[in-house]
Design a protein around this motif. Structure first.
Motif, PDB file in Angstrom:
ATOM      1  N   GLU A 118       0.920  -1.188   0.089  1.00  0.00           N
ATOM      2  CA  GLU A 118      -0.034   0.014   0.022  1.00  0.00           C
ATOM      3  C   GLU A 118       0.693   1.339   0.024  1.00  0.00           C
ATOM      4  OE1 GLU A 118      -3.728   1.326  -0.285  1.00  0.00           O
ATOM      5  OE2 GLU A 118      -3.336  -0.752   0.068  1.00  0.00           O
ATOM      6  N   ARG A 119       1.754   1.133   0.926  1.00  0.00           N
ATOM      7  CA  ARG A 119       2.557   2.411   1.318  1.00  0.00           C
ATOM      8  C   ARG A 119       3.478   2.762   0.065  1.00  0.00           C
ATOM      9  NH1 ARG A 119       4.998   1.224   6.165  1.00  0.00           N
ATOM     10  NH2 ARG A 119       6.846   0.476   5.101  1.00  0.00           N
ATOM     11  N   GLU A 120       4.097   1.721  -0.578  1.00  0.00           N
ATOM     12  CA  GLU A 120       4.828   1.774  -1.590  1.00  0.00           C
ATOM     13  C   GLU A 120       4.409   1.940  -3.073  1.00  0.00           C
ATOM     14  OE1 GLU A 120       8.832   1.177  -1.312  1.00  0.00           O
ATOM     15  OE2 GLU A 120       8.435   1.789   1.033  1.00  0.00           O
ATOM     16  N   GLY A 121       2.922   1.747  -2.891  1.00  0.00           N
ATOM     17  CA  GLY A 121       2.304   1.639  -4.376  1.00  0.00           C
ATOM     18  C   GLY A 121       2.810   0.425  -5.327  1.00  0.00           C
ATOM     19  N   LEU A 122       3.104  -0.687  -4.826  1.00  0.00           N
ATOM     20  CA  LEU A 122       3.647  -1.771  -5.186  1.00  0.00           C
ATOM     21  C   LEU A 122       2.817  -2.776  -5.534  1.00  0.00           C
ATOM     22  CD1 LEU A 122       7.096  -1.995  -3.355  1.00  0.00           C
ATOM     23  CD2 LEU A 122       6.801  -1.479  -5.903  1.00  0.00           C
ATOM     24  N   LYS A 123       1.306  -2.596  -5.664  1.00  0.00           N
ATOM     25  CA  LYS A 123       0.317  -3.432  -6.090  1.00  0.00           C
ATOM     26  C   LYS A 123       0.584  -4.075  -7.447  1.00  0.00           C
ATOM     27  CE  LYS A 123      -4.403  -4.210  -5.123  1.00  0.00           C
ATOM     28  NZ  LYS A 123      -4.458  -5.548  -4.545  1.00  0.00           N
ATOM     29  N   GLN A 124       0.424  -5.267  -7.603  1.00  0.00           N
ATOM     30  CA  GLN A 124       0.566  -5.882  -8.904  1.00  0.00           C
ATOM     31  C   GLN A 124      -0.771  -5.541  -9.827  1.00  0.00           C
ATOM     32  OE1 GLN A 124       2.302  -9.434 -10.342  1.00  0.00           O
ATOM     33  NE2 GLN A 124       0.306 -10.341 -10.028  1.00  0.00           N
ATOM     34  N   ILE A 125      -0.740  -5.192 -10.932  1.00  0.00           N
ATOM     35  CA  ILE A 125      -1.678  -4.690 -11.546  1.00  0.00           C
ATOM     36  C   ILE A 125      -2.492  -6.305 -12.379  1.00  0.00           C
ATOM     37  CG2 ILE A 125      -2.788  -3.282 -13.407  1.00  0.00           C
ATOM     38  CD1 ILE A 125      -0.338  -1.274 -12.754  1.00  0.00           C
ATOM     39  N   SER A 126      -3.628  -6.720 -12.081  1.00  0.00           N
ATOM     40  CA  SER A 126      -3.960  -7.658 -12.815  1.00  0.00           C
ATOM     41  C   SER A 126      -5.228  -7.544 -13.609  1.00  0.00           C
ATOM     42  CB  SER A 126      -4.485  -8.920 -11.862  1.00  0.00           C
ATOM     43  OG  SER A 126      -3.046  -9.244 -11.112  1.00  0.00           O
ATOM     44  N   ASP A 127      -5.833  -6.375 -13.377  1.00  0.00           N
ATOM     45  CA  ASP A 127      -6.897  -5.584 -14.050  1.00  0.00           C
ATOM     46  C   ASP A 127      -6.745  -5.908 -15.622  1.00  0.00           C
ATOM     47  OD1 ASP A 127      -9.149  -4.636 -14.849  1.00  0.00           O
ATOM     48  OD2 ASP A 127      -8.648  -2.570 -13.972  1.00  0.00           O
ATOM     49  N   ALA A 128      -7.248  -6.756 -16.123  1.00  0.00           N
ATOM     50  CA  ALA A 128      -7.248  -6.945 -17.819  1.00  0.00           C
ATOM     51  C   ALA A 128      -7.491  -5.471 -18.475  1.00  0.00           C
ATOM     52  CB  ALA A 128      -7.872  -8.010 -18.257  1.00  0.00           C
ATOM     53  N   GLY A 129      -8.500  -4.910 -17.999  1.00  0.00           N
ATOM     54  CA  GLY A 129      -8.915  -3.602 -18.817  1.00  0.00           C
ATOM     55  C   GLY A 129      -7.729  -2.636 -18.605  1.00  0.00           C
ATOM     56  N   ALA A 130      -7.469  -2.200 -17.322  1.00  0.00           N
ATOM     57  CA  ALA A 130      -6.329  -1.154 -17.369  1.00  0.00           C
ATOM     58  C   ALA A 130      -5.152  -1.728 -18.212  1.00  0.00           C
ATOM     59  CB  ALA A 130      -5.853  -1.287 -16.016  1.00  0.00           C
ATOM     60  N   ILE A 131      -4.622  -2.815 -18.200  1.00  0.00           N
ATOM     61  CA  ILE A 131      -3.526  -3.449 -18.962  1.00  0.00           C
ATOM     62  C   ILE A 131      -3.929  -3.312 -20.549  1.00  0.00           C
ATOM     63  CG2 ILE A 131      -2.002  -5.470 -19.513  1.00  0.00           C
ATOM     64  CD1 ILE A 131      -2.251  -6.241 -16.614  1.00  0.00           C
ATOM     65  N   GLU A 132      -5.122  -3.514 -20.868  1.00  0.00           N
ATOM     66  CA  GLU A 132      -5.574  -3.515 -22.364  1.00  0.00           C
ATOM     67  C   GLU A 132      -5.269  -2.260 -22.862  1.00  0.00           C
ATOM     68  OE1 GLU A 132      -9.292  -5.211 -23.070  1.00  0.00           O
ATOM     69  OE2 GLU A 132      -9.257  -5.005 -25.023  1.00  0.00           O
ATOM     70  N   LYS A 133      -5.587  -0.957 -21.952  1.00  0.00           N
ATOM     71  CA  LYS A 133      -5.389   0.094 -22.516  1.00  0.00           C
ATOM     72  C   LYS A 133      -4.071   0.555 -22.757  1.00  0.00           C
ATOM     73  CE  LYS A 133      -9.099   3.162 -20.395  1.00  0.00           C
ATOM     74  NZ  LYS A 133      -9.319   3.297 -19.001  1.00  0.00           N
ATOM     75  N   ILE A 134      -3.196   0.128 -21.712  1.00  0.00           N
ATOM     76  CA  ILE A 134      -1.758   0.613 -21.821  1.00  0.00           C
ATOM     77  C   ILE A 134      -1.257  -0.242 -23.131  1.00  0.00           C
ATOM     78  CG2 ILE A 134       0.356   0.103 -20.859  1.00  0.00           C
ATOM     79  CD1 ILE A 134      -1.180   0.117 -18.065  1.00  0.00           C
ATOM     80  N   ILE A 135      -1.622  -1.487 -23.480  1.00  0.00           N
ATOM     81  CA  ILE A 135      -1.124  -2.167 -24.728  1.00  0.00           C
ATOM     82  C   ILE A 135      -1.574  -1.580 -25.982  1.00  0.00           C
ATOM     83  CG2 ILE A 135      -1.397  -4.544 -25.852  1.00  0.00           C
ATOM     84  CD1 ILE A 135      -1.287  -5.706 -23.182  1.00  0.00           C
ATOM     85  N   ASP A 136      -2.959  -1.121 -25.914  1.00  0.00           N
ATOM     86  CA  ASP A 136      -3.227  -0.693 -27.257  1.00  0.00           C
ATOM     87  C   ASP A 136      -2.474   0.666 -27.461  1.00  0.00           C
ATOM     88  OD1 ASP A 136      -5.328  -2.118 -27.490  1.00  0.00           O
ATOM     89  OD2 ASP A 136      -6.885  -1.056 -26.319  1.00  0.00           O
ATOM     90  N   GLY A 137      -2.136   1.586 -26.310  1.00  0.00           N
ATOM     91  CA  GLY A 137      -1.506   2.543 -26.644  1.00  0.00           C
ATOM     92  C   GLY A 137       0.157   2.384 -27.275  1.00  0.00           C
ATOM     93  N   ILE A 138       0.365   1.424 -26.699  1.00  0.00           N
ATOM     94  CA  ILE A 138       2.038   0.945 -27.218  1.00  0.00           C
ATOM     95  C   ILE A 138       1.965   0.373 -28.520  1.00  0.00           C
ATOM     96  CG2 ILE A 138       3.789  -0.900 -26.793  1.00  0.00           C
ATOM     97  CD1 ILE A 138       3.165  -0.479 -23.772  1.00  0.00           C
ATOM     98  N   ILE A 139       0.910  -0.434 -28.812  1.00  0.00           N
ATOM     99  CA  ILE A 139       0.749  -0.954 -29.997  1.00  0.00           C
ATOM    100  C   ILE A 139       0.691   0.130 -31.401  1.00  0.00           C
ATOM    101  CG2 ILE A 139      -0.803  -2.228 -31.887  1.00  0.00           C
ATOM    102  CD1 ILE A 139      -1.329  -4.341 -29.663  1.00  0.00           C
ATOM    103  N   ALA A 140      -0.168   1.111 -30.813  1.00  0.00           N
ATOM    104  CA  ALA A 140      -0.428   2.294 -31.759  1.00  0.00           C
ATOM    105  C   ALA A 140       1.104   3.044 -31.895  1.00  0.00           C
ATOM    106  CB  ALA A 140      -1.405   3.234 -31.101  1.00  0.00           C
ATOM    107  N   ALA A 141       1.856   3.360 -30.935  1.00  0.00           N
ATOM    108  CA  ALA A 141       3.042   4.069 -30.932  1.00  0.00           C
ATOM    109  C   ALA A 141       4.139   3.388 -31.593  1.00  0.00           C
ATOM    110  CB  ALA A 141       3.297   4.526 -29.494  1.00  0.00           C
ATOM    111  N   ASN A 142       3.793   1.908 -31.992  1.00  0.00           N
ATOM    112  CA  ASN A 142       4.921   1.363 -32.529  1.00  0.00           C
ATOM    113  C   ASN A 142       4.998   0.422 -33.803  1.00  0.00           C
ATOM    114  OD1 ASN A 142       7.323   1.933 -30.398  1.00  0.00           O
ATOM    115  ND2 ASN A 142       5.353   1.333 -29.101  1.00  0.00           N
ATOM    116  N   PRO A 143       4.174   1.152 -34.629  1.00  0.00           N
ATOM    117  CA  PRO A 143       3.591   0.493 -35.950  1.00  0.00           C
ATOM    118  C   PRO A 143       4.771  -0.620 -36.602  1.00  0.00           C
ATOM    119  CG  PRO A 143       3.867   2.690 -36.378  1.00  0.00           C
ATOM    120  CD  PRO A 143       4.162   2.681 -34.961  1.00  0.00           C
ATOM    121  N   LYS A 144       6.087  -0.045 -36.477  1.00  0.00           N
ATOM    122  CA  LYS A 144       7.112  -0.825 -37.037  1.00  0.00           C
ATOM    123  C   LYS A 144       7.307  -2.169 -36.447  1.00  0.00           C
ATOM    124  CE  LYS A 144      11.714   0.129 -37.511  1.00  0.00           C
ATOM    125  NZ  LYS A 144      12.637   1.070 -36.951  1.00  0.00           N
TER     126      LYS A 144
END
Ligand code: ADP
Ligand code: MG
Ligand code: ZN
Length: 476
Positions: A408-434
């Motif tokens: 809690e204190r260190e904000g080290l929780k693992q992110i397992s929420d598929a929705g949140a991860i999906e958003k990040i992945i979409d962003g990365i895919i869009a930014a790296n077409p090559k």
């Protein structure tokens, strides 16, 4: 060693019982007090002071005997062992002689059984401290705080045949007494001291050779060195046509050698006689049963249970039962974790390493076992990745805090929420077409690039399982 010779070894182990008070008076047993402060007329040996036997001391002594598979005797007799020494103000030690309280025990060391002849109770002497060697300050100081500390002396049969066997036997004695809670067994504090009786004989010879007794060896390393030295020395004497003198020797840790202290005393030199100030000790069946029912689980039983109950390997079981504190800690952690093997790995891995580095014993572990168990649970539930757990553990060790709090204190929780991860992945895919192009063109190693980007974006906190599954899907 020339192989013509066979060593014969018997050990006398003196063990300090873990009582709060002395054996014949109510003075505290403590180390670190100012000299001569934990004393009274009884342990100072003042004339007319009468000893009263401690029930606690007897009960621990009985448990020690049971831990070493001895037969506890219904009646035993205290005896005076008379000798002069400045740190023995009574002029005698109160011990037991021809009627000790325990007989005929044994301990197994790796498939071999070492017989235990007897165990008797006795009181410890004080301590003499010899000062410098210049003429001007050549004093000996006497501290009687230790005088009257309860001991048991465990006398083995001459069944030991090598220095290594002697060390194995002493290790087994220590473990048994420690598990039984009979002694703290801190060798640095002198809770366990050993006299090593050593003789050699020609192989095939039935009669024992003349023995020497090396006194007061107080570590496993010294025990091995002292015995090895003594075996070689005796063989040397005999092979050059000499004879072994029965004598008492001392071990010099600096040179690794033993040297003669005095010619060996015989029992009659001590003028043993029954202690007139104490009645014979009677241990009736009822008392014996009560004390033995309070015995904790002994190492062998505990090892067997660890194997069957937790399904642990032989190796794991040996490591986890090395001391009672380790075994207790592991069991608490395993219960809290709900996964014994995972708990075992943490105890033997990161925890053992951290303790070693901090120079701490597991009995004084800064991580409560329950917290270690909680850490294992967080990994199992997917809230923490193994990697994050390894980051959190040192913080648990440093602060004693619970893993959930630290997360809690260190904000080290693992992110397992598929929705949140999906958003990040979409962003990365869009930014790296090559890179997407390359991957779809068959260059599968590019996958590592995407994983790395997601981890970077989430500070390593994304659940790798979820990340891999989503990436595979999106990059198809
Ligand atoms: P003491 O009290 O004089 O030391 P004990 O009879 O109690 O004599 O024996 C002390 C120890 O010496 C025991 O552990 C015994 O096994 C061992 N011992 C006896 N004879 C020999 C021998 N010849 N060689 C090696 N050890 C021996
Ligand atoms: Mg002896
Ligand atoms: Zn006292």
């Amino acid at each position: 060693m020339s192989s013509e010779w066979e060593p014969v070894i018997g050990l006398e182990v003196h063990c300090q019982l873990a009582t709060k008070t002395k054996i014949f008076c109510s003075c505290p047993v403590e180390t670190g007090s100012d000299p001569n402060t934990n004393v009274c007329p009884v342990c100072l040996g003042l004339p007319g002071a009468l000893p009263v036997l401690s029930r606690d001391a007897v009960e621990l002594a009985i448990q020690g005997a049971l831990a070493l598979n001895c037969e506890v005797q219904p009646a035993s007799v205290f005896a005076r062992k008379n000798y002069f020494y400045p740190d023995l103000p009574k002029g005698y030690q109160i011990s037991q002689y021809d009627k000790p309280y325990a007989l005929r025990g044994w301990l197994d060391i790796g498939g071999k059984r070492i017989g235990i002849t007897r165990i008797h109770m006795e009181d410890d002497a004080g301590k003499s401290q010899h000062d410098g060697f210049r003429d001007s300050d050549r004093y000996t100081y006497v501290d009687l705080n230790r005088s009257g500390t309860p001991l048991i002396e465990i006398v083995s049969e001459p069944d030991v045949r090598s220095a290594d066997e002697a060390v194995a036997y002493m290790t087994a004695v220590k473990q048994a007494l420690e598990f039984a809670g009979v002694s703290l067994c801190d060798m640095e504090k002198g809770h366990l001291r050993c006299d090593a009786n050593v003789s050699v004989r020609r192989k095939g010879e039935e009669r024992f050779g003349t023995r020497t007794e090396t006194k007061n060896v107080n570590s496993f390393r010294f025990l091995k060195q002292a015995i090895e030295y003594e075996i070689e020395r005796q063989i040397g004497v005999l092979e050059s046509g000499g004879r072994i003198v029965q004598e008492t020797r001392l071990f010099d840790a600096n040179s690794g050698e033993t040297f003669s202290m005095r010619s060996k005393e015989d029992a009659h030199d001590y003028r043993y006689f029954p202690e007139p100030d104490l009645v014979p000790l009677r241990i009736g069946e009822k008392w014996l049963r009560a004390v033995s029912s309070a015995m904790p689980e002994m190492p062998q039983a505990r090892r067997a249970r660890f194997r069957s109950q937790y399904g642990l390997s032989e190796y794991d079981v040996d490591v986890l039962t090395a001391t009672r504190d380790t075994a207790d800690y592991f069991e608490r952690a395993a219960t809290a974790a709900g996964d014994a093997k995972a708990a075992a790995n943490w105890v033997m891995g990161d925890l053992a390493a951290a303790l070693k580095e901090a120079g701490k014993e597991i009995g004084a572990c800064p991580v409560p076992a329950e917290n270690l168990g909680a850490l294992v649970r967080l990994i199992a539930s997917g809230e923490l990745s193994g990697k994050l757990a390894k980051e959190i553990f040192p913080k648990m060790f440093a602060t004693g805090g619970a893993p959930a709090e630290i997360m809690e204190r260190e904000g080290l929780k693992q992110i397992s929420d598929a929705g949140a991860i999906e958003k990040i992945i979409d962003g990365i895919i869009a930014a790296n077409p090559k890179q997407v192009e390359q991957f779809r063109g068959g260059k599968s190693t590019v996958l590592g690039f995407f994983t790395g980007q997601v981890m970077k974006a989430t500070k390593g906190q994304a659940n790798p399982g979820v990340v891999n599954a989503l990436l595979a899907e999106k990059l198809k």
